[in-house]
Design an enzyme around this catalytic site. Structure first.
Site, PDB file in Angstrom:
ATOM      1  N   HIS A 122      -5.426   3.811  -2.239  1.00 28.18           N
ATOM      2  CA  HIS A 122      -6.779   4.188  -1.810  1.00 28.18           C
ATOM      3  C   HIS A 122      -7.076   5.582  -2.341  1.00 28.18           C
ATOM      4  CE1 HIS A 122      -9.670   4.655   1.910  1.00 28.18           C
ATOM      5  NE2 HIS A 122     -10.257   4.941   0.762  1.00 28.18           N
TER       6      HIS A 122
ATOM      7  N   HIS B 223      -3.989  -4.276   7.475  1.00 25.19           N
ATOM      8  CA  HIS B 223      -4.065  -3.145   8.397  1.00 25.19           C
ATOM      9  C   HIS B 223      -3.273  -3.429   9.674  1.00 25.19           C
ATOM     10  CE1 HIS B 223      -5.731   0.849   9.171  1.00 25.19           C
ATOM     11  NE2 HIS B 223      -5.438   0.528  10.412  1.00 25.19           N
TER      12      HIS B 223
ATOM     13  N   ARG C  35      -7.059  12.910   0.239  1.00 29.91           N
ATOM     14  CA  ARG C  35      -6.078  13.337   1.246  1.00 29.91           C
ATOM     15  C   ARG C  35      -4.656  12.872   0.916  1.00 29.91           C
ATOM     16  NH1 ARG C  35      -7.770  10.385   6.781  1.00 29.91           N
ATOM     17  NH2 ARG C  35      -9.567  11.702   6.404  1.00 29.91           N
TER      18      ARG C  35
ATOM     19  N   GLU D  48      -8.388   0.639  -3.494  1.00 28.40           N
ATOM     20  CA  GLU D  48      -9.283   0.729  -2.334  1.00 28.40           C
ATOM     21  C   GLU D  48     -10.175   1.944  -2.519  1.00 28.40           C
ATOM     22  OE1 GLU D  48      -7.067   1.063   1.234  1.00 28.40           O
ATOM     23  OE2 GLU D  48      -6.171  -0.906   1.033  1.00 28.40           O
TER      24      GLU D  48
ATOM     25  N   GLU E 135     -11.212  -8.960   2.662  1.00 30.64           N
ATOM     26  CA  GLU E 135      -9.936  -8.624   3.295  1.00 30.64           C
ATOM     27  C   GLU E 135     -10.224  -8.503   4.782  1.00 30.64           C
ATOM     28  OE1 GLU E 135      -7.336  -5.716   1.535  1.00 30.64           O
ATOM     29  OE2 GLU E 135      -6.586  -5.094   3.510  1.00 30.64           O
TER      30      GLU E 135
ATOM     31  N   ASN F 285       0.857  -1.186   0.000  1.00 32.96           N
ATOM     32  CA  ASN F 285       0.000   0.000   0.000  1.00 32.96           C
ATOM     33  C   ASN F 285       0.901   1.246   0.000  1.00 32.96           C
ATOM     34  OD1 ASN F 285      -1.446   2.275   1.045  1.00 32.96           O
ATOM     35  ND2 ASN F 285      -3.077   0.887   1.673  1.00 32.96           N
TER      36      ASN F 285
ATOM     37  N   THR G 100     -18.305  -1.468  14.708  1.00 32.75           N
ATOM     38  CA  THR G 100     -17.507  -1.155  15.906  1.00 32.75           C
ATOM     39  C   THR G 100     -16.051  -1.569  15.721  1.00 32.75           C
ATOM     40  OG1 THR G 100     -18.439  -3.169  16.796  1.00 32.75           O
ATOM     41  CG2 THR G 100     -19.298  -1.128  17.685  1.00 32.75           C
TER      42      THR G 100
ATOM     43  N   ARG H 293      -9.252   8.267  -1.987  1.00 34.25           N
ATOM     44  CA  ARG H 293     -10.282   8.727  -1.044  1.00 34.25           C
ATOM     45  C   ARG H 293     -11.117   9.839  -1.650  1.00 34.25           C
ATOM     46  NH1 ARG H 293      -9.689   7.689   4.511  1.00 34.25           N
ATOM     47  NH2 ARG H 293     -11.040   9.494   4.708  1.00 34.25           N
TER      48      ARG H 293
ATOM     49  N   HIS I 158       0.992   6.028   1.890  1.00 31.95           N
ATOM     50  CA  HIS I 158       1.808   6.863   2.773  1.00 31.95           C
ATOM     51  C   HIS I 158       2.880   7.644   2.020  1.00 31.95           C
ATOM     52  CE1 HIS I 158      -0.146   5.554   6.359  1.00 31.95           C
ATOM     53  NE2 HIS I 158       0.016   4.296   6.014  1.00 31.95           N
TER      54      HIS I 158
HETATM   55  N1  PXP Z   1      -5.847  -2.776   3.826  1.00 32.14           N
HETATM   56  C1  PXP Z   1      -6.781  -1.790   3.875  1.00 32.14           C
HETATM   57  C2  PXP Z   1      -8.157  -2.084   3.394  1.00 32.14           C
HETATM   58  C3  PXP Z   1      -6.446  -0.507   4.343  1.00 32.14           C
HETATM   59  O1  PXP Z   1      -7.370   0.461   4.367  1.00 32.14           O
HETATM   60  C4  PXP Z   1      -5.115  -0.261   4.759  1.00 32.14           C
HETATM   61  C5  PXP Z   1      -4.737   1.081   5.276  1.00 32.14           C
HETATM   62  O2  PXP Z   1      -4.900   2.051   4.336  1.00 32.14           O
HETATM   63  C6  PXP Z   1      -4.187  -1.301   4.666  1.00 32.14           C
HETATM   64  C7  PXP Z   1      -4.592  -2.551   4.225  1.00 32.14           C
HETATM   65  C8  PXP Z   1      -2.754  -1.108   5.045  1.00 32.14           C
HETATM   66  O3  PXP Z   1      -2.642  -0.832   6.401  1.00 32.14           O
HETATM   67  P1  PXP Z   1      -1.233  -0.431   7.010  1.00 32.14           P
HETATM   68  O4  PXP Z   1      -0.841   0.865   6.372  1.00 32.14           O
HETATM   69  O5  PXP Z   1      -1.515  -0.316   8.473  1.00 32.14           O
HETATM   70  O6  PXP Z   1      -0.271  -1.518   6.666  1.00 32.14           O
END
Ligand code: PXP
Length: 250
Positions: free
Chosen positions: A52, A201, A58, A79, A160, A12, A110, A54, A15
């Site tokens: 992703h 995640h 962002r 995503e 996922e 991903n 939750t 968004r 970042h």
């Molecule tokens: N999978 C999904 C669906 C996510 O939303 C994210 C975070 O954007 C990740 C995986 C990756 O998470 P992390 O950055 O904590 O590895």
């Protein structure tokens, strides 16, 4: 190990865009470039790239996803929230797979996954439109029996599993075991219903060996820990070290 049974890594790269936007928000330029990062990840052995787009843009921008679609040679996992604007982009972009994720508070259960059970009609409609365009669909859900069952009803090919709670509680033994058990149960249930299982995640170099106990995993989507490590080791090394941590999964 045969390639098709090997646990795959989707990196991903959001970042990387977050860092760029911190300095260059609103301008169509700037470093670091998430597409350049994606190409390094691929060259280091990543099996796919996750981004992703968004609604609030962002981090990842529209130009990033088009450039990724053009340049990467592995799979593009987009995503996105189940929103008409982003869906229209996805149908044109044709990523290999779309992972539907919650973006707004009211869509979040939750545990932080998508509330598939409460939105089956809308999600089935979107799933069908993506399927008709030849795009696979994954649903990002908490390891919860009702959400797994609803995901099968929606007709998604993948779920996922949200590993956030597992990662969050990793240092508290009793909580870690409980969260791991939930992931194992959800993965078994999903497999039994014919769903393919991804996870993501909060996964990192420390909690990954424990995640090997979750069966039926196809792909892990990992961002923060790899991009963070890249600051000190370089991106190619960070990807290779994550692949090494994933090795031996069966
Ligand atoms: N999978 C999904 C669906 C996510 O939303 C994210 C975070 O954007 C990740 C995986 C990756 O998470 P992390 O950055 O904590 O590895």
């Amino acid at each position: 190990m045969r390639l098709d049974t090997m646990l795959k890594l989707g990196v991903n790269i959001d970042h990387v865009a977050t860092l760029r936007e911190a300095r260059y928000r609103g301008r169509n330029v700037g470093e670091p470039d998430p597409v350049a990062a994606a190409l390094i990840c691929e060259a280091a052995g990543a099996h796919g790239i996750t981004a992703h787009l968004r609604e609030d843009r962002r981090h990842i921008q529209d130009r990033d996803v088009w450039s990724l679609r053009e340049k990467i040679r592995t799979r593009l996992n987009l995503e996105m929230a189940n929103s008409p604007e982003i869906l229209a982009i996805a149908l044109k972009l044709k990523p290999d797979i779309v992972c539907l994720v919650p973006e707004r508070r009211q869509e979040v259960t939750t545990e932080g996954g998508l509330d598939v059970a409460g939105n089956t009609v809308a999600l089935t409609e979107t799933r069908k439109r993506l399927s008709d365009a030849g795009i696979e669909v994954s649903l990002f859900i908490a390891p919860d029996a009702a959400q797994v069952e609803a995901s099968a009803k929606v007709g998604a090919q993948f779920i996922e599993l949200h590993t956030g709670a597992f990662a969050e509680h990793f240092d508290q033994e009793r909580d870690r075991i409980r969260e791991l058990d939930r992931l194992v149960a959800a993965a078994n249930q999903a497999h039994g219903l014919g769903l393919k299982v991804n996870a993501g995640h909060g996964l990192n170099y420390r909690n990954l060996p424990t995640l090997h106990r979750v069966p039926h995993l196809v792909e892990l989507n990992i961002g923060h820990s790899i991009i963070s490590r890249a600051i000190t080791t370089g991106l190619a090394t960070a990807v290779k070290e994550m692949l090494a941590a994933m090795e031996g999964y069966r």
